[in-house]
Design a protein around this motif. Structure first.
Motif, PDB file in Angstrom:
ATOM      1  N   ALA A  32       0.839  -1.251  -0.168  1.00 41.50           N
ATOM      2  CA  ALA A  32      -0.284   0.026   0.056  1.00 41.50           C
ATOM      3  C   ALA A  32       0.855   1.174  -0.147  1.00 41.50           C
ATOM      4  N   ALA A  33       1.848   1.389   0.900  1.00 35.49           N
ATOM      5  CA  ALA A  33       2.987   2.284   0.873  1.00 35.49           C
ATOM      6  C   ALA A  33       3.586   2.758  -0.541  1.00 35.49           C
ATOM      7  N   LEU A  34       3.868   1.495  -1.288  1.00 29.63           N
ATOM      8  CA  LEU A  34       4.593   1.632  -2.459  1.00 29.63           C
ATOM      9  C   LEU A  34       3.518   2.087  -3.511  1.00 29.63           C
ATOM     10  N   GLU A  35       2.274   1.901  -3.502  1.00 30.86           N
ATOM     11  CA  GLU A  35       1.017   2.321  -4.111  1.00 30.86           C
ATOM     12  C   GLU A  35       1.133   3.947  -3.773  1.00 30.86           C
ATOM     13  N   GLU A  36       1.098   4.190  -2.827  1.00 32.17           N
ATOM     14  CA  GLU A  36       0.576   5.636  -2.434  1.00 32.17           C
ATOM     15  C   GLU A  36       2.073   6.546  -2.912  1.00 32.17           C
ATOM     16  N   HIS A  37       3.168   5.950  -2.702  1.00 39.23           N
ATOM     17  CA  HIS A  37       4.559   6.604  -3.316  1.00 39.23           C
ATOM     18  C   HIS A  37       4.284   6.751  -4.808  1.00 39.23           C
ATOM     19  N   LEU A  38       3.950   5.784  -5.416  1.00 42.01           N
ATOM     20  CA  LEU A  38       3.833   5.813  -6.985  1.00 42.01           C
ATOM     21  C   LEU A  38       2.505   6.419  -7.416  1.00 42.01           C
ATOM     22  N   GLN A  39       1.432   6.751  -6.395  1.00 45.82           N
ATOM     23  CA  GLN A  39       0.381   7.264  -6.776  1.00 45.82           C
ATOM     24  C   GLN A  39      -0.458   6.751  -8.126  1.00 45.82           C
ATOM     25  N   THR A  40      -0.372   5.311  -7.931  1.00 40.34           N
ATOM     26  CA  THR A  40      -1.222   4.371  -8.690  1.00 40.34           C
ATOM     27  C   THR A  40      -1.220   3.282  -8.196  1.00 40.34           C
ATOM     28  N   ARG A  41      -2.334   2.326  -8.452  1.00 43.12           N
ATOM     29  CA  ARG A  41      -3.020   1.127  -8.269  1.00 43.12           C
ATOM     30  C   ARG A  41      -2.133   0.199  -8.970  1.00 43.12           C
ATOM     31  N   LEU A  42      -1.511  -0.856  -8.053  1.00 40.69           N
ATOM     32  CA  LEU A  42      -0.618  -1.806  -8.772  1.00 40.69           C
ATOM     33  C   LEU A  42      -1.472  -3.209  -8.890  1.00 40.69           C
ATOM     34  N   LEU A  43      -2.111  -3.472  -7.831  1.00 39.42           N
ATOM     35  CA  LEU A  43      -2.909  -4.658  -7.538  1.00 39.42           C
ATOM     36  C   LEU A  43      -4.257  -4.403  -7.261  1.00 39.42           C
ATOM     37  N   ASN A  44      -5.326  -5.133  -7.798  1.00 41.94           N
ATOM     38  CA  ASN A  44      -6.638  -5.042  -7.642  1.00 41.94           C
ATOM     39  C   ASN A  44      -6.677  -6.445  -6.519  1.00 41.94           C
ATOM     40  N   ARG A  45      -7.330  -6.192  -5.260  1.00 39.56           N
ATOM     41  CA  ARG A  45      -7.535  -7.205  -4.197  1.00 39.56           C
ATOM     42  C   ARG A  45      -8.807  -7.639  -4.470  1.00 39.56           C
ATOM     43  N   SER A  46      -9.116  -9.019  -4.124  1.00 40.22           N
ATOM     44  CA  SER A  46     -10.432  -9.768  -3.885  1.00 40.22           C
ATOM     45  C   SER A  46     -10.150 -10.585  -2.685  1.00 40.22           C
ATOM     46  N   THR A  47     -11.224 -11.334  -2.136  1.00 38.98           N
ATOM     47  CA  THR A  47     -10.908 -12.259  -1.204  1.00 38.98           C
ATOM     48  C   THR A  47     -10.184 -13.538  -1.684  1.00 38.98           C
ATOM     49  N   ARG A  48     -10.176 -13.737  -3.152  1.00 36.94           N
ATOM     50  CA  ARG A  48      -9.798 -15.209  -3.721  1.00 36.94           C
ATOM     51  C   ARG A  48      -8.430 -14.541  -4.242  1.00 36.94           C
ATOM     52  N   LYS A  49      -7.992 -13.434  -4.714  1.00 36.53           N
ATOM     53  CA  LYS A  49      -6.708 -13.463  -5.675  1.00 36.53           C
ATOM     54  C   LYS A  49      -6.353 -12.046  -5.793  1.00 36.53           C
ATOM     55  N   LEU A  50      -5.061 -12.011  -6.111  1.00 35.73           N
ATOM     56  CA  LEU A  50      -4.695 -10.331  -6.281  1.00 35.73           C
ATOM     57  C   LEU A  50      -4.581 -10.791  -8.066  1.00 35.73           C
ATOM     58  N   VAL A  51      -4.935  -9.618  -8.483  1.00 36.54           N
ATOM     59  CA  VAL A  51      -4.808  -9.197  -9.938  1.00 36.54           C
ATOM     60  C   VAL A  51      -4.145  -8.173 -10.269  1.00 36.54           C
ATOM     61  N   LEU A  52      -3.005  -8.210 -11.196  1.00 36.17           N
ATOM     62  CA  LEU A  52      -2.260  -6.807 -11.544  1.00 36.17           C
ATOM     63  C   LEU A  52      -2.859  -5.881 -12.566  1.00 36.17           C
ATOM     64  N   THR A  53      -3.058  -4.639 -12.325  1.00 38.90           N
ATOM     65  CA  THR A  53      -3.329  -3.689 -13.078  1.00 38.90           C
ATOM     66  C   THR A  53      -2.418  -3.510 -14.391  1.00 38.90           C
ATOM     67  N   PRO A  54      -3.019  -2.966 -15.427  1.00 42.06           N
ATOM     68  CA  PRO A  54      -1.903  -2.702 -16.444  1.00 42.06           C
ATOM     69  C   PRO A  54      -0.745  -1.875 -15.741  1.00 42.06           C
ATOM     70  N   GLU A  55      -0.857  -1.016 -14.921  1.00 42.00           N
ATOM     71  CA  GLU A  55       0.310  -0.290 -14.548  1.00 42.00           C
ATOM     72  C   GLU A  55       1.324  -1.327 -13.651  1.00 42.00           C
ATOM     73  N   GLY A  56       0.403  -2.058 -12.890  1.00 36.18           N
ATOM     74  CA  GLY A  56       1.208  -3.274 -12.034  1.00 36.18           C
ATOM     75  C   GLY A  56       2.056  -4.060 -12.674  1.00 36.18           C
ATOM     76  N   GLU A  57       1.415  -4.512 -14.025  1.00 36.08           N
ATOM     77  CA  GLU A  57       2.340  -5.399 -14.925  1.00 36.08           C
ATOM     78  C   GLU A  57       3.551  -4.921 -15.375  1.00 36.08           C
ATOM     79  N   ARG A  58       3.499  -3.450 -15.718  1.00 34.40           N
ATOM     80  CA  ARG A  58       4.640  -2.668 -16.428  1.00 34.40           C
ATOM     81  C   ARG A  58       5.676  -2.548 -15.143  1.00 34.40           C
TER      82      ARG A  58
END
Length: 299
Positions: A32-58
């Motif tokens: 969460a601190a990394l996402e705040e530092h980058l000012q972008t969401r890297l992962l979409n969270r759910s109760t079952r799994k984590l999914v990379l956002t397009p920005e997270g993939e790069r």
């Protein structure tokens, strides 16, 4: 960055926490601190799994290169350090049970500071996404993002019980299989198509299974013709219950390889594992059959 990368590779914050050796809340907080530092969401969270956002993939691709470069720099200063840490290896089920697992005690005794996570199963494991550093693969390498080390080869044979052949007759050419019940292993890369020296034959049968051991048991029980590694059916062949058929039409031996990601640092623990398996497999005749041929099928 390490917490983020391991969360991506293991699929969850809790698995990443176990891998790194810190609490799960810390992993979540660091990402969460990394996402705040980058000012972008890297992962979409759910109760079952984590999914990379397009920005997270790069960002993950860049992070992986950075972390590998750091590890390589540290390793260059510690060439004489003993192999240590956790090594994840994806292994096919039947090969693992028959040949890999019996070697584990000797390997761990030789390298007491190492841990092994053997991910045993016949599902295809994507090394680039799922966190395993090595995978034992059967067949020819097609993915250019991977590198491979040859560790052996084996013959793929067609077999049937003598009971089945007495009832249904002996196939004389691969095309005759279309008139027979075949036990189909559903995770075979070629599906319900069996490969021979000069032909590929679609087969069918009354039963399909996703386990090589189950296929072997069904062939032994006389429920159909099977195809697979010669070593898988070795016990039945030695006892005389099973018989190799269509041997003169057999395809060339199948290679076995340990694969690893081409664009990542190969840690010392992975290198010594590959060396050990290659050395031990070289001593097993059933896993070194390039150019070898068994006797022709009995009439």
């Amino acid at each position: 960055m390490t917490c983020f990368a391991r969360a991506v590779e293991t699929g969850s914050f809790s698995a990443a926490a176990r891998d790194i050796g810190i609490g799960q809340p810390n992993v979540s907080r660091y990402v969460a601190a990394l996402e705040e530092h980058l000012q972008t969401r890297l992962l979409n969270r759910s109760t079952r799994k984590l999914v990379l956002t397009p920005e997270g993939e790069r960002y993950y691709a860049e992070v992986r290169r950075i972390l590998d470069a750091v590890a390589e720099s540290e390793m260059s200063l510690r060439e004489n350090v003993k192999p240590s840490g956790l090594l994840r290896v994806a292994c096919p089920t039947a090969l693992s049970h028959m040949y890999v697992m019996p070697l584990v005690p000797a390997f761990l005794q030789r390298y007491p500071e190492m841990e092994l996570d053997l991910q045993i199963g016949d599902r295809f494991v994507n090394l680039l996404d799922e966190g395993a550093e090595l995978a034992i693969r059967i067949g020819h390498l097609e993915n250019s993002a991977l590198r491979a080390r040859r560790i052996g080869s084996f013959r793929r044979v067609c077999v049937a019980s003598k009971e089945y052949l007495a009832k249904r007759g002996m196939p004389r050419i691969p095309g005759d299989l279309t008139d027979h019940d075949c036990v189909i292993y559903t995770l075979l890369a070629s599906g319900a198509t069996w490969r021979f020296k000069d032909a590929e034959v679609p087969v069918s049968g009354r039963i399909r299974v996703n386990s090589p051991e189950a296929a072997r048991a069904l062939v032994n029980a006389g429920l159909g013709i099977g195809q697979g590694p010669a070593w898988l059916f070795e016990e039945g062949l030695k006892s005389g219950r099973l018989q190799i058929i269509l041997n003169e039409f057999a395809a060339p031996p199948v290679p076995m390889q340990i694969v690893y990601a081409a664009n990542r640092l190969v840690p010392k623990r992975a290198i010594v594992f590959m060396d050990f398996i290659a050395e031990e497999f070289s001593k097993i005749p059933q896993l070194n059959t390039w150019g070898a041929r068994s006797k022709r099928s009995s009439p």
